[in-house]
Design a protein around this motif. Structure first.
Motif, PDB file in Angstrom:
ATOM      1  N   MET A   1      -0.056   0.455  -0.242  1.00 30.58           N
ATOM      2  CA  MET A   1      -0.322  -0.715  -1.068  1.00 30.58           C
ATOM      3  C   MET A   1      -1.816  -1.015  -1.051  1.00 30.58           C
ATOM      4  O   MET A   1      -2.462  -0.860  -0.029  1.00 30.58           O
ATOM      5  CB  MET A   1       0.444  -1.920  -0.509  1.00 30.58           C
ATOM      6  CG  MET A   1       0.851  -2.929  -1.572  1.00 30.58           C
ATOM      7  SD  MET A   1       1.731  -4.322  -0.875  1.00 30.58           S
ATOM      8  CE  MET A   1       3.222  -3.589  -0.238  1.00 30.58           C
ATOM      9  N   ILE A   2      -2.321  -1.379  -2.199  1.00 30.74           N
ATOM     10  CA  ILE A   2      -3.733  -1.732  -2.240  1.00 30.74           C
ATOM     11  C   ILE A   2      -3.896  -3.170  -2.712  1.00 30.74           C
ATOM     12  O   ILE A   2      -2.997  -3.740  -3.325  1.00 30.74           O
ATOM     13  CB  ILE A   2      -4.531  -0.786  -3.158  1.00 30.74           C
ATOM     14  CG1 ILE A   2      -3.995  -0.808  -4.586  1.00 30.74           C
ATOM     15  CG2 ILE A   2      -4.505   0.627  -2.617  1.00 30.74           C
ATOM     16  CD1 ILE A   2      -4.856  -0.049  -5.562  1.00 30.74           C
ATOM     17  N   PHE A   3      -5.044  -3.753  -2.396  1.00 31.97           N
ATOM     18  CA  PHE A   3      -5.274  -5.145  -2.767  1.00 31.97           C
ATOM     19  C   PHE A   3      -5.366  -5.333  -4.283  1.00 31.97           C
ATOM     20  O   PHE A   3      -4.886  -6.331  -4.815  1.00 31.97           O
ATOM     21  CB  PHE A   3      -6.585  -5.644  -2.136  1.00 31.97           C
ATOM     22  CG  PHE A   3      -6.521  -5.798  -0.635  1.00 31.97           C
ATOM     23  CD1 PHE A   3      -5.315  -5.827   0.041  1.00 31.97           C
ATOM     24  CD2 PHE A   3      -7.689  -5.926   0.107  1.00 31.97           C
ATOM     25  CE1 PHE A   3      -5.257  -5.963   1.418  1.00 31.97           C
ATOM     26  CE2 PHE A   3      -7.646  -6.073   1.489  1.00 31.97           C
ATOM     27  CZ  PHE A   3      -6.429  -6.085   2.140  1.00 31.97           C
ATOM     28  N   ALA A   4      -6.042  -4.393  -4.922  1.00 35.71           N
ATOM     29  CA  ALA A   4      -6.252  -4.535  -6.366  1.00 35.71           C
ATOM     30  C   ALA A   4      -5.032  -4.012  -7.112  1.00 35.71           C
ATOM     31  O   ALA A   4      -5.074  -2.996  -7.801  1.00 35.71           O
ATOM     32  CB  ALA A   4      -7.511  -3.777  -6.775  1.00 35.71           C
ATOM     33  N   ASP A   5      -3.947  -4.725  -6.957  1.00 35.89           N
ATOM     34  CA  ASP A   5      -2.680  -4.278  -7.521  1.00 35.89           C
ATOM     35  C   ASP A   5      -1.819  -5.514  -7.779  1.00 35.89           C
ATOM     36  O   ASP A   5      -1.725  -6.394  -6.918  1.00 35.89           O
ATOM     37  CB  ASP A   5      -1.995  -3.336  -6.520  1.00 35.89           C
ATOM     38  CG  ASP A   5      -0.646  -2.875  -6.997  1.00 35.89           C
ATOM     39  OD1 ASP A   5      -0.610  -2.023  -7.884  1.00 35.89           O
ATOM     40  OD2 ASP A   5       0.371  -3.382  -6.492  1.00 35.89           O
ATOM     41  N   LEU A   6      -1.229  -5.572  -8.950  1.00 36.55           N
ATOM     42  CA  LEU A   6      -0.476  -6.776  -9.307  1.00 36.55           C
ATOM     43  C   LEU A   6       0.703  -7.007  -8.374  1.00 36.55           C
ATOM     44  O   LEU A   6       1.042  -8.139  -8.065  1.00 36.55           O
ATOM     45  CB  LEU A   6       0.019  -6.669 -10.760  1.00 36.55           C
ATOM     46  CG  LEU A   6      -1.086  -6.681 -11.819  1.00 36.55           C
ATOM     47  CD1 LEU A   6      -0.495  -6.440 -13.196  1.00 36.55           C
ATOM     48  CD2 LEU A   6      -1.849  -7.993 -11.798  1.00 36.55           C
TER      49      LEU A   6
ATOM     50  N   GLY B   1       2.942   2.989   1.367  1.00 33.52           N
ATOM     51  CA  GLY B   1       2.502   4.284   0.846  1.00 33.52           C
ATOM     52  C   GLY B   1       2.989   5.440   1.706  1.00 33.52           C
ATOM     53  O   GLY B   1       3.336   6.493   1.192  1.00 33.52           O
ATOM     54  N   GLU B   2       3.019   5.239   2.995  1.00 29.09           N
ATOM     55  CA  GLU B   2       3.324   6.352   3.892  1.00 29.09           C
ATOM     56  C   GLU B   2       4.193   5.857   5.054  1.00 29.09           C
ATOM     57  O   GLU B   2       3.686   5.590   6.143  1.00 29.09           O
ATOM     58  CB  GLU B   2       2.030   6.946   4.448  1.00 29.09           C
ATOM     59  CG  GLU B   2       1.095   7.437   3.372  1.00 29.09           C
ATOM     60  CD  GLU B   2      -0.199   7.975   3.947  1.00 29.09           C
ATOM     61  OE1 GLU B   2      -0.391   7.920   5.160  1.00 29.09           O
ATOM     62  OE2 GLU B   2      -1.008   8.459   3.169  1.00 29.09           O
ATOM     63  N   PRO B   3       5.495   5.716   4.824  1.00 32.58           N
ATOM     64  CA  PRO B   3       6.358   5.118   5.863  1.00 32.58           C
ATOM     65  C   PRO B   3       6.268   5.827   7.203  1.00 32.58           C
ATOM     66  O   PRO B   3       6.298   5.188   8.249  1.00 32.58           O
ATOM     67  CB  PRO B   3       7.761   5.258   5.279  1.00 32.58           C
ATOM     68  CG  PRO B   3       7.563   5.443   3.825  1.00 32.58           C
ATOM     69  CD  PRO B   3       6.246   6.094   3.637  1.00 32.58           C
ATOM     70  N   VAL B   4       6.115   7.147   7.169  1.00 36.44           N
ATOM     71  CA  VAL B   4       6.177   7.905   8.414  1.00 36.44           C
ATOM     72  C   VAL B   4       5.009   7.566   9.345  1.00 36.44           C
ATOM     73  O   VAL B   4       5.139   7.609  10.579  1.00 36.44           O
ATOM     74  CB  VAL B   4       6.234   9.418   8.105  1.00 36.44           C
ATOM     75  CG1 VAL B   4       4.900   9.918   7.570  1.00 36.44           C
ATOM     76  CG2 VAL B   4       6.630  10.203   9.332  1.00 36.44           C
TER      77      VAL B   4
END
Lengths: 467, 577
Positions: free
Chosen positions: A1-6, A44-47
């Motif tokens: 997840m990124i900050f610049a994302d709705l 993004g990367e659960p593992v």
């Protein structure tokens, strides 16, 4: 997840705030932060969540052992083991491929180059962990006896994946005792809005210019002016990208009641490279200063060798590629020159000249930073002085400048402390309330515009995520 | 965009903060046993020398800690003495402090309200499922599987769904594009909304394939009824050889080998010179999609990218079709696009052109297949409005002239343009949908179409030829600015059966891609029945279908690139299922 994302802004962050402020006790709030941080990281990367939690657990016990065996050789041994573990993880995930490639290049063997996926943010959270272990060892902080609190410190999502590198000492007290004031929330909101604007409105659009010439264009035929224009734009792109992220991280932290250190202080106003690095990515600079510069690895000759080591590491930390190492040493060289000249003599330099000197060195440095392909880097450097037979100016670059004139002009202005100066001026005119209301309007406008621009954004990860 | 406080102010505030902290610490038990004072004391100067942040800078970099005195008091309420706790409460607020408090409340209130309204709106408002401007279905909420979760696909798909289906997304995109248009100035009178990229000027155009056969001069024979004759000449005098042999860098003549045994000796009537514009500038490029500026006009094009290696397969497919339909007239129409007539030669990136490849295929066709020569059909009208400027299709006028050529080859009547009702609508070309290049968002153009006046009905069937409904051939009431090509028979996915008032007993089956859709309305005065099958949306053997429906004429029409690509393969498949 990124900050610049709705999704992050209007769903994840909203839910997190609701959950956080529903809880009244700090202990529950800490757990809210842990849960949301885990979701954030696992998105993004659960593992890699297991790696993060495992790393925290190992270092948690290391901290306890260091405290238990304080002032004995065992404490030193535990510290060394913990550092080997932490640095080993970083080396394995980030640098294995690089080492194998270079080993193959200088030896007759041809080992298969492993392509290891790097967990996001490993460079940042590893450095946070190292700072915790070393501060424990040196007795600068109390050992954290609660596992979940240490987990919260390392995994706190605002600074987890792209910094700033928040040291444990900075938030040690606030883990257990924090009071969130309305001023904190207000400042946090402003920082988030401004940070988002830096990223979405400025950096993302500046990046299209950079892509046009450096990524998609024919670099060899780019004119001298076009090359300088693009690399200046790139320097601003990185600044707005990274400082925007830091602003959002600091703003989120503020709303949660934490007070992270600043990471940027208008670096482009610097008059020399030494000052530049006191204003750029401050948390990384202070990390190397406190944890590497004064470690007497090179004995009496540390004066120069430590300097080399610090700037080698600064470059290498950014990525497993030679251009980053060159980039770090490039700045180290200028700092060495400045040091040889001396602070007093440096100050004698006319201000305008000093700014020009700093800007040229920094901007060229960003060119080195950009080109991971050393061949292209050579072309770029040749282009800067017209050594590739390229023209002085070309039509396409000129047109691009015209097509983005306002964007570039506004970006240059905002690299300077224009807004603080304006606010100060207005407040000195006894227009405090009007200034504040203006800031509120600006916050809403920037947040709304950023949200709109994000509707069609397809690729806007933060540059420093890759590190 | 502000880093807030200046250095002087910060230093003063830091000093206050340090004193407070010292006072506070004096009440606390000593916590650190192993301080390293020596290091810190001497570090200030040397830090600066090393180029790393010194303590002074670091202090001023502290995140405004000292600024917020309110916070400083409240951070450790239980550790502060009573004096410190009560002092600020007992002190009446000054005017400045009251204003500050009010400003803080306003900032929190307004920003939170805005944030909440948008967040709730995004949750409760209906989310679009289709983007008309992008001509695609929007993302759907992903189905959960453990595999998808552990790979990260599930979560990233949720984010993608959330972002892709924002309510009013097209409106927001327009606003975003409008904002970006403010970044700079117009160039040469053309409104450049975005970034101009380079590739195509002079020596710098390394990415442009210089062996392109364009600009080319095509010597073509006069259009005649011989176009309906079988191609015999297989001699290769087409583009490749010509371009290789030519000494000229700028203009390479290409003599077409018409499928006409008299063509090689016929006196050329038309010489086609492909357009050239060395100053054309690429504004956006992705794959074969291209946005460029030529003169004062911005164009959107889908560059030709045909694979000549498949030419023989396609020719064999048509030859097989003819073998399966010995009693029907089989026609091959490889439609030419704007690539041939509009796109500057300098922008082409493939070795062969659309025109040379279409010639190449035609030369391999059986003599029993009639070739519809779109070049000769369009060339006399090249100054007319044959193509869209920013859409990969032809205008219906272009299709009309191609249909005219076909009707001539089929020896059937053909209606004049005056026998149609002419309409004009605004439209947004498909290149915008394909590229999402914002500079095209406001570059609408006029779609001119012609509705035949004679009597006919159109039945729609699904891909298995199951009857669906009857609907107009050109449903004007459903006109959509972005999906404007749907005006022609609703959608490619339906199989259409058109019954006309023509009683010549001729039954036409059109096997096509999307390109010839605009031709079909031009044929309602020419055939008694017309079946229209887009080969991408068909689940049965088309040769059997033609036999079953008593087809007297079978037109296989598509662009050359599609013929050499998957659609050509699909047609082959449909002959064997």
């Amino acid at each position: 997840m990124i900050f610049a994302d709705l999704f992050f802004l209007y769903f994840f962050m909203a839910l997190c705030f609701i959950a956080y402020f529903i809880c009244r006790k700090t202990v529950y709030r800490n757990w809210v932060l842990i849960v949301f941080s885990m979701i954030f990281y696992a998105w993004g990367e659960p593992v890699w969540v297991f790696l993060l939690v495992g790393s925290v657990t190992v270092n948690y016990f290391a901290g306890l052992l260091i405290d238990k065996f304080r002032d004995t050789k065992k404490a030193t041994a535990v510290t060394a083991c913990a550092l080997i573990f932490d640095i080993g993880l970083l080396m394995f995930f980030k640098y294995t491929g690089f080492f194998v490639e270079n080993f193959n290049a200088i030896s007759p063997v041809d080992l298969p180059v492993p392509h290891i996926e790097m967990p996001i943010g490993i460079s940042f959270f590893t450095f946070q962990i190292i700072s915790y272990i070393l501060d424990c060892y040196w007795g600068k902080i109390k050992v954290q006896r609660s596992w979940y609190k240490l987990l919260m410190y390392i995994s706190m999502f605002p600074q987890l994946v792209a910094g700033p590198i928040v040291r444990y000492a900075v938030i040690e007290d606030e883990i257990d005792n924090r009071v969130i004031t309305s001023a904190d929330i207000s400042d946090g909101i402003t920082r988030i809005c401004m940070g988002l604007g830096k990223k979405v409105i400025l950096s993302n659009n500046l990046s299209t210019i950079v892509d046009t010439f450096f990524k998609n264009g024919d670099l060899a035929s780019l004119s001298v002016v076009g090359t300088w224009y693009t690399v200046i734009v790139y320097a601003m792109q990185v600044y707005f990208d990274f400082s925007g992220y830091s602003d959002i991280a600091i703003g989120l932290g503020r709303i949660f009641g934490f007070h992270f250190d600043e990471n940027f202080r208008y670096p482009f106003v610097s008059k020399n490279i030494t000052e530049f690095w006191q204003r750029w990515h401050i948390s990384l600079g202070t990390f190397f200063r406190d944890y590497l510069l004064y470690v007497p690895i090179f004995g009496k000759r540390r004066k120069y060798l430590n300097l080399f080591l610090v700037w080698f590491c600064t470059g290498f930390w950014h990525g497993a590629n030679w251009n980053y190492i060159i980039w770090g040493l490039y700045f180290g060289l200028f700092i060495l020159i400045e040091r040889t000249i001396g602070n007093k003599n440096m100050r004698k330099m006319p201000k305008a000249l000093a700014h020009i000197y700093n800007t040229i060195v920094v901007v060229v440095g960003f060119g080195i930073f950009y080109f991971t392909d050393l061949g292209k880097l050579g072309t770029f450097l040749g282009n800067l002085v017209g050594m590739n037979g390229n023209s002085f100016v070309d039509k396409i670059s000129t047109q691009n400048m015209m097509a983005n004139a306002w964007l570039v002009i506004v970006s240059i202005a905002l690299c300077m402390p224009v807004i603080p100066a304006l606010k100060k001026k207005l407040e000195s005119m006894n227009l405090y309330l009007a200034t504040s209301v203006g800031q509120t309007v600006l916050n809403v406008a920037v947040f709304a515009l950023s949200s709109i621009l994000l509707v069609n954004a397809t690729n806007n990860p933060f540059i420093y995520w890759q590190f | 965009m502000s880093d807030h406080i200046d250095d002087k102010e910060l230093e003063e505030l830091n000093e206050i903060y340090r004193r407070k902290m010292e006072a506070q610490k004096s009440h606390e038990p000593k916590k650190a046993k192993h301080e390293k004072p020596a290091k810190d004391v001497k570090s200030e100067n040397t830090h600066s020398e090393k180029g790393l942040p010194n303590k002074k800078a670091e202090n001023s970099a502290k995140s405004e800690k000292p600024v917020n005195t309110e916070k400083q008091i409240k951070v450790k309420p239980e550790k502060q003495d009573k004096e410190e706790k009560t002092q600020p409460e007992s002190k009446p607020l000054t005017e400045g402090e009251r204003r500050k408090k009010l400003a803080v409340k306003i900032n929190i209130g307004v920003c939170t309200a805005f944030f909440a309204v948008v967040a709730v709106g995004l949750l409760v408002l209906p989310r679009p499922t289709i983007s008309e401007s992008e001509k695609r279905n929007l993302a759907t909420f992903p189905k959960f599987t453990w595999d998808a979760y552990w790979s990260g696909d599930y979560t990233s798909d949720i984010s993608y769904f959330f972002n892709d289906t924002v309510p009013f997304r097209d409106t927001f995109k327009s606003i975003g594009a409008g904002f970006r248009s403010l970044f700079g100035f117009s160039i040469n009178g053309a409104e450049i909304k975005g970034n101009v990229s380079q590739v195509n000027s002079g020596a710098s155009q390394t990415e442009v394939t210089t062996v392109s056969t364009k600009p080319i001069a095509i010597v073509t024979p006069a259009p005649s009824d011989t176009s309906s004759e079988a191609p015999e000449s297989k001699d290769e005098t087409s583009s490749k050889d010509n371009s290789d042999d030519s000494k000229s860098d700028t203009s390479k003549a290409e003599t077409s080998s018409k499928p006409d045994n008299s063509s090689n000796s016929s006196k050329p009537e038309n010489v086609y010179i492909a357009p050239s514009d060395p100053d054309a500038q690429v504004l956006y490029e992705e794959g074969s999609q291209l946005v460029y500026q030529s003169g004062d006009t911005i164009y959107g094009a889908q560059l030709y990218n045909g694979n000549r290696d498949n030419a023989e397969d396609y020719a064999n497919t048509l030859n097989t079709l003819k073998t399966l339909l010995p009693d029907a007239n089989v026609y091959s129409m490889l439609a030419l696009t704007q690539n041939t007539f509009i796109t500057p030669a300098e922008l082409e990136k493939t070795k062969y052109t659309e025109l040379s490849d279409s010639e190449y295929i035609s030369n391999m066709l059986s003599k029993d297949i009639k070739v519809i020569d779109t070049m000769n059909a369009l060339l006399p009208h090249q100054k007319e409005n044959l193509f869209f400027l920013r859409d990969c299709h032809w205008q219906q006028l272009g299709a009309y002239y191609a249909a005219q050529s076909f009707a001539k080859a089929a020896s059937v009547n053909f209606a004049k343009l005056s026998d149609y009702d002419k309409y004009e609508e605004d439209c947004l070309g498909s290149v915008y949908a394909a590229t999402q290049y914002e500079g095209l968002m406001y570059e609408g153009e006029t779609f001119t179409y012609y509705v035949p006046k004679n009597e006919y009905t159109t039945d729609y069937y699904d891909e298995d030829y199951e009857y669906q409904f009857e609907y107009p051939l050109m449903p004007r009431s459903d006109y959509n600015t972005t999906a404007f090509y749907s005006l022609f028979m609703v959608a490619d996915s339906y199989i259409k059966h058109i019954t006309t008032d023509v009683d010549n007993g001729r039954v036409l089956v059109v096997l096509k891609d999307d390109y010839p859709s605009a031709m079909v309305p031009c044929l309602t005065s020419s055939f008694s029945e017309i079946y229209v099958i887009d080969v991408r949306y068909c689940n049965f053997n088309v040769a059997d279908f033609c036999v079953e429906k008593g087809a007297t004429d079978v037109l296989v029409g598509m662009t050359t690139e599609n013929a050499l690509g998957e659609i050509g393969d699909t047609l082959s498949y449909l002959l064997n299922i």
